[in-house]
Enzyme design. Structure first.
Site, short mmCIF file in Angstrom:
data_model
loop_
_atom_site.label_atom_id
_atom_site.label_comp_id
_atom_site.label_asym_id
_atom_site.label_seq_id
_atom_site.Cartn_x
_atom_site.Cartn_y
_atom_site.Cartn_z
N GLY A 524 23.53 11.77 26.62
CA GLY A 524 24.32 10.71 26.48
C GLY A 524 24.16 9.98 28.66
O GLY A 524 23.51 10.82 28.83
N ARG A 525 24.28 9.17 28.91
CA ARG A 525 24.37 8.36 30.03
C ARG A 525 25.70 8.18 30.43
O ARG A 525 27.11 7.18 29.69
CB ARG A 525 23.93 6.79 30.51
CG ARG A 525 22.57 7.64 30.45
CD ARG A 525 20.90 5.75 30.66
NE ARG A 525 20.29 6.31 30.04
CZ ARG A 525 19.56 6.85 30.82
NH1 ARG A 525 19.80 6.31 32.84
NH2 ARG A 525 18.02 7.29 30.97
N LYS A 545 22.96 18.10 32.92
CA LYS A 545 22.97 16.77 33.56
C LYS A 545 22.62 17.08 34.67
O LYS A 545 22.85 17.43 35.50
CB LYS A 545 25.07 16.55 34.18
CG LYS A 545 24.92 14.91 34.47
CD LYS A 545 26.33 15.32 34.07
CE LYS A 545 26.75 13.81 34.41
NZ LYS A 545 28.19 13.57 34.51
N ASP A 638 41.24 12.15 34.65
CA ASP A 638 40.92 11.42 33.93
C ASP A 638 40.56 12.24 32.66
O ASP A 638 39.87 11.95 32.38
CB ASP A 638 39.33 11.21 34.80
CG ASP A 638 38.85 9.44 33.78
OD1 ASP A 638 39.81 8.94 32.94
OD2 ASP A 638 37.74 9.86 33.66
#
Ligand SMILES: *[C@@H]1O[C@H](CO)[C@@H](O)[C@H](O)[C@H]1NC(C)=O
Ligand SMILES: *[C@@H]1O[C@H](CO)[C@@H](O)[C@H](O)[C@H]1NC(C)=O
Ligand SMILES: *[C@@H]1O[C@H](CO)[C@@H](O)[C@H](O)[C@H]1NC(C)=O
Ligand SMILES: *[C@@H]1O[C@H](CO)[C@@H](O)[C@H](O)[C@H]1NC(C)=O
Ligand SMILES: *[C@@H]1O[C@H](CO)[C@@H](O)[C@H](O)[C@H]1NC(C)=O
Ligand SMILES: CC(=O)N[C@H]1CO[C@H](CO)[C@@H](O)[C@@H]1O
Length: 803
Positions: A524-525, A545, A638
């Protein structure tokens, strides 16, 4: 015992007894009314406590006793409620009750002797001529020794202790030195005196430091309304209550006028006060040098903070404890070992509204907080720094600490890293490098994000720069014992990093390249970087990452790593290590098989009730750990389904923690004006510019919890459609509240994901909705803590009656 020696005559005992009795009576009779002490006479403690009175009876001279066996030869106001001492001969050396005496010796010297005959005090000095004939106490409170012609040979007015009386000249040879405390008459630390430049000042002269605190130490003599040209150095206050000094200090008692008894005293709290005696024998303050008591230096000792509430209170800095609670002048001592060794890392705690006077190692203007922190980290002497309006003051010692809402900027206290979070009553603390910005994204969550839908306010700022390591020493565990030097930094700063545990290690870039097969499989990005799947040499599957270039500030990276290294909980994504090599910054964390919660919960996918409850309780546990147990108190900032990963057993693991910065309103403006989080999950206080507490996570958790129950996205993540979507959450809460209030049967079924088709626990669902609603309260004080959420959910965990 009587003070006159009687000749002993065993032949006539009757006569002897008679004589003794006569002498005794004589003595007592005269003692009470005595106006003077003649040469050769003496007086002992047992005779009477006061043996000389002034003609108008306003002052008494004698032995002032405390307890049963401590006496001071002194002068006091006869009519004050508690004999107020104005002068003491022997302030640091009380004498015994029995056998101690004051006498005017044959040569005209007044002598105080203790029971063992030792001279404790005497009036003569080298310059004092002897030959005094009698001692008298004048109406002014002055104890004088006079010669037969009435000339004063010695006077107590020349040797004040802490008090000046009307008409008593104050000269360059004198000092008014405070006592140690209430009822503790020993020589204290605060003095009023003529300084070398002819100016009257107040100084704290303590065991560690000396510091002038009045008049305003930051201002010049002239700015303080004084002059330094008149070298006569004399001050006096008259019976009207006007004080006039050669340095230009002039003030008057607020009750100016004659016939009032007054005194000017350097009190044990360091303030200089003018008092007037009122008719009931109480002292009323009619002038004082410092309006703000906490401006007195040294009052709370080293590492102490003074708070005026309006009572004066001392407390210690976090990480410090009082040396002696009964004597704050002794200050506080660190609970940690204040070393500057290689094995010790440091962190900085922000303490608002606090300033310490003096002891600046360095002062620099228009500096960033990172540079200021660096300056402190680099200097072993630096105990803290004050950062105020881009100005940086590094402190070599912390004295005269003061807390006041009017103080701008903050103190950043340097503490060794392993010290756990302490809360101090005096200081509201901000953990320096926890809950940081998302400048560096760690964890694996972002790989599941849809960057186009995610609104992020990314900014590059971190207090953590603080730790600012430049060079560091690493020992890789096991076989890979090698030293590495990080690149891209200039100054040697090393030493602040301890060895990294074997569970958490630094990886070589080559290792990671191999593990990810040259970064082949992209998971993923996210806004902060790209995540790749990899398999390490020990066959562990990991998420690697690679952080985007923009986030490669070395200090930030290091701070991030040091924060997350310590965090370990089954409901939190584990980070195994990192890589910092050249331009490369990578993080290696556990690979969580099942992806993020949103992929399972929201249509077209579906999650069963058991899993939903498990996820709800797991997230709560993870957050409770971050908020309450974690060594460094961390706010996630978050929380959302995208950041909750599910393992093969649907045990949730929270990702992306340890990144947010704890925002502090009124703290550093650069920080508080930024917002992070994800719309729809963000607590209202973000928008209201309130300080950010752990309750923002509770809010976000509440939204997620309600989404788990409802099985759809109640929060809005589509920006252009904001209001409508936002309303959906509000509507849900409103309807649920109404149904609960009305006690409607079966209300819960309307609130649930219809796809469950009755396969759920009524009690658990009802509890989850209730908790969710309380978590999203606008008023954060009404939201529960994550600890209590866990408790509430655990209570219904054993529920088995799936309907
Ligand atoms: C006098 O002493 C008593 C007892 O120590 C104390 O409570 C009181 O406050 C004192 N009064 C004054 C005016 O200092
Ligand atoms: C210095 O101060 C004293 C006392 O206040 C005053 O009498 C004297 O005139 C002053 N001298 C000068 C030169 O101002
Ligand atoms: C004297 O001062 C004390 C303490 O300030 C006060 O309680 C008392 O009322 C005063 N007495 C008079 C007569 O003003
Ligand atoms: C911080 O320090 C660096 C290097 O010492 C310097 O280049 C930079 O301008 C400083 N930043 C500020 C805001 O002072
Ligand atoms: C410190 O925190 C307490 C309780 O949270 C609050 O009442 C107080 O106003 C805070 N003080 C400052 C100076 O922020
Ligand atoms: C930036 C700065 O002013 N640094 C000074 C800090 O203090 C040390 C020693 O006191 C000086 O050598 C530095 O130049």
């Amino acid at each position: 015992m009587a003070y006159q020696q009687t000749a002993s005559s065993p032949k006539c005992p009757r006569f002897l007894i008679l004589l003794v009795i006569t002498v005794f009576c004589c003595c007592f009779a005269t003692a009470k009314t005595q106006k003077s002490l003649e040469r050769g006479a003496s007086f002992s403690v047992e005779d009477d406590s006061g043996f000389l009175t002034s003609p108008d009876k306003s002052f008494t001279c004698g032995f002032y006793g405390v307890g049963t066996n401590a006496y001071w030869f002194s002068i006091w106001f006869t009519n004050s409620e508690n004999k107020t001492l104005v002068w003491m001969a022997n302030r640091d050396r009380p004498v015994n009750a029995l056998g101690s005496r004051v006498s005017l010796s044959r040569d005209g010297t007044m002598v105080l002797t203790d029971v063992d005959g030792k001279i404790v005090w005497e009036s003569s000095t080298n310059s004092t001529p002897t030959g005094a004939e009698r001692a008298e106490l004048l109406n002014s409170g002055n104890l004088v020794l006079k010669n037969p012609l009435g000339k004063i040979l010695w006077q107590s007015f020349d040797f004040p202790t802490d008090t000046l009386l009307p008409k008593q000249p104050f000269t360059k040879t004198m000092k008014l030195t405070s006592s140690l405390g209430r009822g503790n008459f020993g020589t204290g630390y605060f003095s009023f005196y003529f300084d070398n430049d002819n100016v009257l000042r107040l100084i704290y002269d303590g065991p560690d430091i000396s510091s002038v605190y009045w008049p305003g130490p930051g201002l010049s003599v002239y700015q303080n309304g004084r002059t330094d040209y008149n070298s006569s150095r004399i001050a006096v206050f008259d019976e009207m209550g006007n004080f006039v000094s050669s340095d230009g200090l002039i003030f008057s008692a607020s009750d100016m006028g004659a016939r009032v008894k007054r005194r000017l005293t350097t009190d044990y709290d360091g303030n200089l006060r003018l008092y007037s005696l009122n008719s009931t024998g109480s002292w009323v303050i009619t002038w004082e040098a410092l309006a703000q008591q906490c401006r007195v230096h040294g009052i709370c000792g080293r590492n102490g903070i003074c708070v005026y509430t309006p009572e004066l209170k001392c407390s210690c800095l976090p990480g410090y404890e009082a040396v002696d609670i009964s004597n704050w002048n002794k200050g506080c001592k660190p609970k940690f070992k204040p070393t500057c060794s290689q094995s010790q890392r440091v962190k900085f705690k922000q303490i608002q509204y606090v300033d310490f006077y003096g002891f600046d190692l360095n002062y620099s203007e228009s500096t960033s907080i990172q540079n200021c922190t660096k300056l402190c980290v680099e200097d072993c002497r630096c105990e803290a720094f004050v950062y105020r309006g881009q100005k940086c003051y590094t402190k070599g010692a912390l004295f005269s600490g003061l807390r006041s809402p009017t103080i701008e900027g903050s103190l950043y206290l340097r503490l060794p890293e392993p010290l756990s979070m302490e809360t101090s009553p005096a200081a509201n603390l901000t953990v320096f490098n926890s809950c940081r910005t998302n400048a560096v994204k760690i964890g694996t969550s972002s790989m599941y994000d849809h960057p186009s839908k995610t609104v992020r306010w990314v900014y590059l700022y971190s207090f953590a720069a603080a730790i600012g390591a430049v060079e560091f020493l690493f020992i890789l565990s096991g076989w890979w014992l090698l030293f590495r030097r990080s690149q891209g930094m200039s100054a040697p700063l090393v030493d602040k990093y301890r060895l990294i545990s074997s569970n958490f290690r630094m990886y070589l870039y080559a290792e990671l390249k191999k593990a990810t097969r040259n970064f082949k499989e992209e998971l993923g990005r996210g806004g902060s970087g790209t995540v790749y799947k990899g398999v390490l040499a020990d066959e562990r599957v990991v998420a690697v990452k690679a952080l985007a270039d923009i986030y490669q500030a070395e200090e930030v990276f290091w701070a991030e790593v040091s924060t997350i290294e310590k965090i370990n909980h089954m409901n939190l994504v584990r980070t195994w290590g990192f890589c910092s090599e050249g331009k490369h910054r990578l993080l290696i964390s556990e690979y969580v098989e099942n992806g993020s919660l949103d992929k399972h919960l929201f249509p077209p996918n579906f999650l069963g009730w058991k899993e939903r409850f498990k996820v709800a309780i797991g997230i709560a546990k993870g957050l409770a750990y971050l908020h309450h147990e974690c060594l460094e108190w961390v706010i996630h900032c978050d929380v959302k389904p995208e950041n909750i990963l599910l393992d093969s057993n649907f045990e949730p693991k929270i990702a992306d923690f340890g990144l947010a910065k704890l925002f502090e309103r009124g703290g550093l403006n650069a920080v508080s004006s930024h917002i992070r989080g994800t719309k729809g999950y963000m607590a209202p206080e973000w928008a209201l510019n309130l300080s950010i507490t752990a309750k923002v996570d509770v809010y976000s958790y509440g939204v997620v919890l309600l989404e788990i129950v409802k099985g759809i996205r109640l929060s809005n993540r589509v920006v252009e459609n904001a209001e409508e979507e936002e309303a959906e959450m509000k509507r849900f809460v409103r309807i649920a509240r109404r149904k609960i209030q009305c006690g409607e049967d079966e209300w819960i079924e309307d609130m649930l994901d219809p796809r469950l088709e009755g396969q759920f626990s009524m009690n658990q669902a009802a509890k989850m909705v209730e908790i969710g609603i309380s978590c999203v309260e606008e008023d954060r004080n009404k939201r529960p803590t994550m600890d209590s959420v866990v408790q509430m959910l655990l209570e219904c965990e054993e529920e088995s009656n799936i309907q």
